[in-house]
Design a protein around this motif. Structure first.
Motif, PDB file in Angstrom:
ATOM      1  N   ILE A  91      -5.350 -16.401 -38.515  1.00 44.32           N
ATOM      2  CA  ILE A  91      -4.858 -15.178 -38.480  1.00 44.32           C
ATOM      3  C   ILE A  91      -3.212 -15.251 -38.507  1.00 44.32           C
ATOM      4  O   ILE A  91      -2.682 -14.714 -39.076  1.00 44.32           O
ATOM      5  CB  ILE A  91      -5.287 -14.416 -37.170  1.00 44.32           C
ATOM      6  N   ARG A  92      -2.686 -16.486 -37.607  1.00 49.25           N
ATOM      7  CA  ARG A  92      -1.417 -16.650 -37.632  1.00 49.25           C
ATOM      8  C   ARG A  92      -0.796 -16.937 -38.779  1.00 49.25           C
ATOM      9  O   ARG A  92       0.441 -16.739 -39.116  1.00 49.25           O
ATOM     10  CB  ARG A  92      -1.328 -18.035 -36.616  1.00 49.25           C
ATOM     11  N   LYS A  93      -1.365 -17.512 -39.866  1.00 48.33           N
ATOM     12  CA  LYS A  93      -0.947 -17.751 -41.225  1.00 48.33           C
ATOM     13  C   LYS A  93      -0.275 -16.606 -42.029  1.00 48.33           C
ATOM     14  O   LYS A  93       0.306 -16.549 -42.667  1.00 48.33           O
ATOM     15  CB  LYS A  93      -1.995 -18.521 -42.021  1.00 48.33           C
ATOM     16  N   VAL A  94      -1.082 -15.413 -41.264  1.00 51.47           N
ATOM     17  CA  VAL A  94      -0.632 -14.029 -42.381  1.00 51.47           C
ATOM     18  C   VAL A  94       0.135 -13.187 -41.271  1.00 51.47           C
ATOM     19  O   VAL A  94       1.212 -12.599 -41.492  1.00 51.47           O
ATOM     20  CB  VAL A  94      -1.962 -13.487 -42.701  1.00 51.47           C
ATOM     21  N   PHE A  95      -0.271 -12.917 -39.915  1.00 53.00           N
ATOM     22  CA  PHE A  95       0.323 -12.333 -39.028  1.00 53.00           C
ATOM     23  C   PHE A  95       0.750 -13.040 -37.965  1.00 53.00           C
ATOM     24  O   PHE A  95       0.379 -13.450 -36.771  1.00 53.00           O
ATOM     25  CB  PHE A  95      -0.725 -11.260 -38.253  1.00 53.00           C
ATOM     26  N   ALA A  96       2.071 -13.663 -38.337  1.00 51.29           N
ATOM     27  CA  ALA A  96       2.687 -14.631 -37.484  1.00 51.29           C
ATOM     28  C   ALA A  96       3.186 -14.202 -36.167  1.00 51.29           C
ATOM     29  O   ALA A  96       3.227 -14.821 -35.063  1.00 51.29           O
ATOM     30  CB  ALA A  96       4.067 -15.169 -38.325  1.00 51.29           C
ATOM     31  N   ASP A  97       3.475 -12.810 -35.801  1.00 54.81           N
ATOM     32  CA  ASP A  97       3.583 -12.398 -34.746  1.00 54.81           C
ATOM     33  C   ASP A  97       2.822 -11.252 -34.188  1.00 54.81           C
ATOM     34  O   ASP A  97       3.061 -10.769 -33.092  1.00 54.81           O
ATOM     35  CB  ASP A  97       5.142 -11.409 -34.924  1.00 54.81           C
ATOM     36  N   ALA A  98       1.756 -11.435 -34.253  1.00 55.29           N
ATOM     37  CA  ALA A  98       0.410 -10.644 -33.714  1.00 55.29           C
ATOM     38  C   ALA A  98       0.275 -11.188 -32.443  1.00 55.29           C
ATOM     39  O   ALA A  98       0.291 -12.423 -32.024  1.00 55.29           O
ATOM     40  CB  ALA A  98      -0.723 -10.770 -34.838  1.00 55.29           C
ATOM     41  N   GLU A  99      -0.390 -10.192 -31.611  1.00 59.00           N
ATOM     42  CA  GLU A  99      -0.575 -10.375 -30.354  1.00 59.00           C
ATOM     43  C   GLU A  99      -2.268 -10.948 -30.396  1.00 59.00           C
ATOM     44  O   GLU A  99      -3.094 -10.117 -31.126  1.00 59.00           O
ATOM     45  CB  GLU A  99      -0.357  -9.348 -29.549  1.00 59.00           C
ATOM     46  N   ILE A 100      -2.442 -12.141 -30.051  1.00 56.49           N
ATOM     47  CA  ILE A 100      -3.884 -12.646 -30.153  1.00 56.49           C
ATOM     48  C   ILE A 100      -4.330 -13.079 -28.741  1.00 56.49           C
ATOM     49  O   ILE A 100      -3.735 -13.940 -28.049  1.00 56.49           O
ATOM     50  CB  ILE A 100      -4.161 -13.863 -31.017  1.00 56.49           C
ATOM     51  N   ASP A 101      -5.202 -12.444 -28.428  1.00 51.04           N
ATOM     52  CA  ASP A 101      -6.063 -12.552 -27.226  1.00 51.04           C
ATOM     53  C   ASP A 101      -7.347 -13.380 -27.158  1.00 51.04           C
ATOM     54  O   ASP A 101      -8.351 -12.694 -27.916  1.00 51.04           O
ATOM     55  CB  ASP A 101      -6.271 -11.460 -26.099  1.00 51.04           C
ATOM     56  N   LYS A 102      -7.517 -14.620 -26.876  1.00 47.13           N
ATOM     57  CA  LYS A 102      -8.782 -15.250 -27.107  1.00 47.13           C
ATOM     58  C   LYS A 102      -9.606 -15.387 -25.875  1.00 47.13           C
ATOM     59  O   LYS A 102      -9.231 -15.640 -24.971  1.00 47.13           O
ATOM     60  CB  LYS A 102      -8.452 -16.791 -27.563  1.00 47.13           C
ATOM     61  N   VAL A 103     -10.894 -14.928 -26.124  1.00 46.39           N
ATOM     62  CA  VAL A 103     -11.908 -14.697 -24.813  1.00 46.39           C
ATOM     63  C   VAL A 103     -13.056 -15.380 -25.368  1.00 46.39           C
ATOM     64  O   VAL A 103     -14.211 -14.873 -25.847  1.00 46.39           O
ATOM     65  CB  VAL A 103     -12.122 -13.206 -24.500  1.00 46.39           C
ATOM     66  N   PRO A 104     -13.287 -16.674 -24.903  1.00 40.16           N
ATOM     67  CA  PRO A 104     -14.406 -17.293 -25.186  1.00 40.16           C
ATOM     68  C   PRO A 104     -15.665 -16.728 -24.534  1.00 40.16           C
ATOM     69  O   PRO A 104     -15.509 -16.440 -23.213  1.00 40.16           O
ATOM     70  CB  PRO A 104     -14.447 -18.790 -24.574  1.00 40.16           C
ATOM     71  N   MET A 105     -16.797 -16.467 -25.222  1.00 42.55           N
ATOM     72  CA  MET A 105     -17.772 -15.816 -24.635  1.00 42.55           C
ATOM     73  C   MET A 105     -19.383 -16.638 -24.786  1.00 42.55           C
ATOM     74  O   MET A 105     -19.150 -17.611 -25.661  1.00 42.55           O
ATOM     75  CB  MET A 105     -18.072 -14.634 -25.757  1.00 42.55           C
ATOM     76  N   ALA A 106     -20.254 -15.786 -24.067  1.00 42.47           N
ATOM     77  CA  ALA A 106     -21.510 -16.638 -24.201  1.00 42.47           C
ATOM     78  C   ALA A 106     -22.640 -15.619 -23.575  1.00 42.47           C
ATOM     79  O   ALA A 106     -22.093 -14.379 -23.376  1.00 42.47           O
ATOM     80  CB  ALA A 106     -21.890 -17.970 -23.295  1.00 42.47           C
ATOM     81  N   ASP A 107     -23.827 -15.489 -23.792  1.00 43.94           N
ATOM     82  CA  ASP A 107     -24.832 -14.679 -23.480  1.00 43.94           C
ATOM     83  C   ASP A 107     -25.642 -15.116 -22.345  1.00 43.94           C
ATOM     84  O   ASP A 107     -26.756 -14.447 -21.957  1.00 43.94           O
ATOM     85  CB  ASP A 107     -25.891 -14.351 -24.583  1.00 43.94           C
TER      86      ASP A 107
END
Length: 382
Positions: A27-43
């Motif tokens: 995503i950063r390669k295209v939207f360099a200034d985007a806000e990105i929140d990474k939330v690792p998940m599981a079930d």
């Protein structure tokens, strides 16, 4: 633009955190200034400890404990970032990975090591313990776990029972006087989608016993022993767990936790959504990306991507929810019909053998994320 990236692990290839990191790179390669929140998940199954520990900036703890066959094994659990919660996968201490066709024996396999992890977590000062119940090698009704936290399971001669479900027919009384006092002040939450009761045709022994090496004769004996165990629990503790939904999970560990710790059972994905603070992190999201190794019609029955999608549509209803997978499975149209997942894309960059696809999963996820981002950018320009 705000992206929330909340995948499960890609089993055999990437942890949930690694998958989220790889998607973010694309995503950063295209939207360099985007806000990105990474939330690792599981079930609630495999990967839950890692995902919740990563999502909350917690830490992993490794301890030597008693494995299912009464040998020492190395088991890891997580202390979450709040400093008050531990997450334990019972399989870490009592899992099927510790047995094989030659050594498997559900008559003697024990959950004692899982109980040792519970005590170690309490020693670290936690107030709540989340337990994932998948992948067990055991059929002891949680008896070993109970013994590890101080419960005395006694025969007619006041001797402690040996390990395993094969011993439970000898149970004469339960003595709770030596149970660690801190247990009653600790909240226990079972992460499991299994609704099987402890005994009967849908019980722990009949349904899951054969996977752990139980013959027909063993299944009958184990089921009878668990019935007896449940009767003694009901008589001595006034707790009826035999037909409780989920009491048959992990060879009956669900029953032991209900009886001896006062645990509550919730769907695994619901627990992870809550403890990762996913809903608050979805606020103002423009795009939500989830995924796991494979998605098909069964994903809607409590799997991570579906749980993430439900939360997303509740908090950010206008944000498209996109699934990234290694494989698109059967009847995927049923997943689209739910109305909560908008698109699903497979990550392999070309036709390739499974081993190669798994080895390439990181770079393929990054490429897929970049391609989706480029499409979004081109649409924005029109």
């Amino acid at each position: 633009m705000k992206f929330v990236i909340a995948p499960d692990s890609f089993k055999g290839s990437l942890t949930a955190k690694e998958a989220a990191d790889d998607i973010a790179i694309g995503i950063r390669k295209v939207f360099a200034d985007a806000e990105i929140d990474k939330v690792p998940m599981a079930d609630g199954g495999e990967g839950t400890v890692q995902a919740l520990t990563d999502a909350t900036d917690g830490q992993l703890v490794t301890k030597q404990v008693t494995g299912p066959l009464d040998t020492q094994v190395s088991a890891t659990y997580g202390l979450l970032g709040d400093g008050k919660t531990a997450v334990i996968e019972m399989s870490a201490a009592s899992g099927i990975q510790f047995i094989n066709e030659q050594t498997q024996n559900p008559l003697i396999a024990t959950t004692y090591g899982t109980g040792q992890l519970i005590i170690d977590a309490i020693n670290h000062g936690v107030e709540k313990i989340i337990l994932g119940l998948g992948g067990s090698a055991t059929n002891d009704g949680g008896a070993g776990m109970a013994q590890a936290i101080g419960v005395k399971l006694l025969d007619d001669d006041n001797n402690e029972l040996a390990y395993g479900g094969g011993e439970l027919g000898k149970l004469a009384k339960i003595d709770m006087s030596d149970v660690d006092e801190r247990i009653k002040n600790t909240g226990f939450l079972i992460a499991s989608d299994v609704t099987n009761p402890l005994t009967g045709t849908n019980g722990a022994s009949a349904v899951f016993g054969p996977q752990k090496g139980a013959t027909e004769e063993m299944v009958a004996s184990l089921d009878e022993n668990l019935h007896h165990y449940a009767q003694i629990i009901n008589r001595d503790l006034n707790i009826d767990i035999e037909q409780a939904a989920g009491s048959g999970a992990a060879g009956g560990l669900g029953a032991g936790l209900l009886a001896f710790t006062g645990a509550q059972i919730q769907k695994g994905i619901d627990i992870v959504v809550a403890y990762s603070n996913l809903e608050s992190r979805l606020e103002n999201a423009d795009v939500v990306i989830t995924g796991e190794g494979s998605m098909d019609f069964q994903t809607k029955y409590g799997k991570t991507p579906y749980g993430v999608a439900l939360a997303a549509k509740k908090i950010a209803p206008h944000a498209p929810v996109i699934g990234f997978v290694g494989k698109i499975g059967k009847r995927i149209e049923e997943l689209y019909e739910t109305g909560v997942i908008d698109a699903i894309f497979a990550a392999p960059s070309s036709a390739k053998p499974l081993e190669e696809a798994m080895a390439d999963s990181a770079k393929d996820l990054t490429l897929l994320a970049e391609n989706i981002a480029r499409l979004m950018m081109s649409l924005d320009k029109k």
